[in-house]
Enzyme design. Structure first.
Site, short mmCIF file in Angstrom:
data_model
loop_
_atom_site.label_atom_id
_atom_site.label_comp_id
_atom_site.label_asym_id
_atom_site.label_seq_id
_atom_site.Cartn_x
_atom_site.Cartn_y
_atom_site.Cartn_z
N GLN A 166 13.65 85.54 38.41
CA GLN A 166 14.05 86.34 37.21
C GLN A 166 12.83 86.45 36.02
OE1 GLN A 166 16.77 85.11 39.24
NE2 GLN A 166 18.30 87.21 39.24
N ARG A 173 19.74 94.63 37.63
CA ARG A 173 20.11 93.96 37.26
C ARG A 173 20.61 93.23 36.51
NH1 ARG A 173 15.49 89.71 40.44
NH2 ARG A 173 14.60 91.57 41.14
N GLY A 174 21.17 91.89 35.96
CA GLY A 174 21.69 91.62 34.66
C GLY A 174 23.06 91.92 33.45
N ALA A 175 23.70 91.05 33.70
CA ALA A 175 25.32 91.42 33.40
C ALA A 175 25.49 92.83 33.01
CB ALA A 175 25.84 90.69 32.84
N ASP A 178 26.76 85.77 32.09
CA ASP A 178 26.86 87.23 32.98
C ASP A 178 28.92 87.14 32.75
OD1 ASP A 178 25.06 85.91 33.89
OD2 ASP A 178 24.92 87.58 35.03
N ASN A 193 26.93 81.91 34.29
CA ASN A 193 25.69 82.28 34.07
C ASN A 193 24.65 81.55 34.59
OD1 ASN A 193 23.46 84.05 32.24
ND2 ASN A 193 22.44 81.83 32.20
N LYS A 194 23.56 82.79 35.21
CA LYS A 194 22.22 82.57 36.63
C LYS A 194 22.43 80.59 36.47
CE LYS A 194 20.95 84.89 38.30
NZ LYS A 194 21.81 84.73 39.91
#
Ligand code: MRU
Length: 353
Positions: free
Chosen positions: A197, A57-59, A237, A247-248
């Site tokens: 996260q 995960r993580g764009a 993201d 973003n998150k």
């Protein structure tokens, strides 16, 4: 990324192509910080599963993994009847695995460009895509370190280190670069419910010995109002033409509070996160994940000596789980990119060329 595995120093990216075994391999992020485990994907379908289940995960890391997955599909179907139909299905399956991060589409399109050339070339292209992201993480570190000063308190959200960016990181890169150059500061790490996260961020900062404290997401307003935060730095993201960022979830709250107290608020990202085709944040599709992620919490049981999951609500409790939010451009102090720290006007100019 620097790793300490049972006392041994290692250096691994978040995801890579194993050419001997013809597999996509990645550090399984669902097992961290309790266990460092390598997960292998032999087919593009396994890559789709790894992305959907957040093993990766993580764009930008998602983008690189999808690029490898498509290259794998090209290798699997090359020379077979209906080759183009089959790789198009693989492309669509990978594309729909997570909707918000534009890096995923960018990775797929990069490899798609040569899917009629050769399977070997597809792998080379996927590797180029991943290596370029990692290199840009290093550049973001060099660019962003000018914002980091001795004794600062810096707040960050979600995870933005090497795990999220193949290597080096987006928002964490300036922090790690500065720390390695001897600048001393302190980082507040948002826990980032529901997928926590913050555990990854805390683990990554620990690998470099960076001084940090984990906080509940809801503590950030109190810290900012009491003068305990000098800078907020996080990732993205998807960054769209007018400078809005997805973003998150929770990023928007932070931006509003930071703005209220005039605390500088920056987003750091590589080129693959910029989306020239989307005019404003209103058009960004926000991923809605399974509510189970809210009412079940995963952790490590010391009594059972293994990872486990417990319910923190009754099963029939209604929960809603948007994974991202959109922060309007006017709340950002600037954008940390491999091309410099940009204003929103400079951002569009740089990415339109
Ligand atoms: O749902 P995740 O864990 O993939 O979300 C990750 C984030 O939102 C990060 O902050 C983001 O990818 C930017 S940093 C590379």
């Amino acid at each position: 990324m620097k790793l300490n595995i049972n006392g041994e120093e290692a250096d691994l990216p978040a995801v890579w192509w194993n050419s001997e075994q013809k597999m996509v391999q990645l550090i399984d992020q669902t097992k961290l910080p309790f266990l460092i485990s390598i997960h292998s994907c032999s087919t593009y379908r396994e890559v789709v599963e790894a992305i959907m289940s957040m093993k990766i995960r993580g764009a930008p890391s998602i983008g690189a993994t999808a690029a490898y997955g498509l290259a794998q599909a090209i290798n699997e179907f090359w020379g077979k009847p209906d080759y183009l139909e089959k790789v198009q299905v693989a492309y669509n399956d990978l594309l729909s695995s997570r909707p918000t991060a534009v890096d995923l589409k960018n990775g797929l399109d990069f490899v798609k460009d040569i899917w009629s050339v050769s399977p070997e070339e597809a792998i080379v292209y996927a590797q180029k895509f991943a290596q370029n992201i990692a290199m840009q993480g290093k550049e973001i570190g060099e660019v962003g370190k000018s914002l980091i000063r001795e004794n600062m308190n810096i707040l960050t959200h979600c995870h933005t280190g090497a795990l999220a960016l193949v290597d080096h990181g987006s928002a964490l890169a300036p922090l790690v670069t500065s720390w390695e150059e001897g600048i001393r500061f302190h980082v507040y790490v948002d826990e980032t419910r529901p997928r926590m996260q913050g555990r990854l961020t805390s683990w990554e900062l620990s690998q470099y010995g960076v001084d940090h404290t984990v906080i509940c997401d809801s503590a950030s307003g109190h810290l900012m109002s009491s003068g305990k935060v000098d800078l907020v730095i996080l990732g993205a993201d998807r960054v769209v033409r007018n400078g809005d960022i997805a973003n998150k979830v929770g990023t928007h709250n932070l931006a509003v509070i930071a703005n209220h107290y005039s605390i500088p608020f920056y987003s750091a990202f590589p080129d693959t996160t910029f989306d020239l085709n989307t005019p404003t944040g209103a058009e960004i599709v926000i991923e809605e994940r399974n509510p189970q992620e809210i009412y079940e919490v995963r952790g490590f049981s010391k009594t059972m000596n293994k990872q486990t999951c417990i319910s923190v609500y009754q099963d029939n409790t209604r929960c809603y789980n948007p994974a991202f939010d959109v922060t309007p451009a006017e709340l950002l102090s600037g954008y940390i990119t491999p091309h410099g720290i940009l204003t929103k006007e400079e951002l569009l100019r740089v990415y339109s060329n």
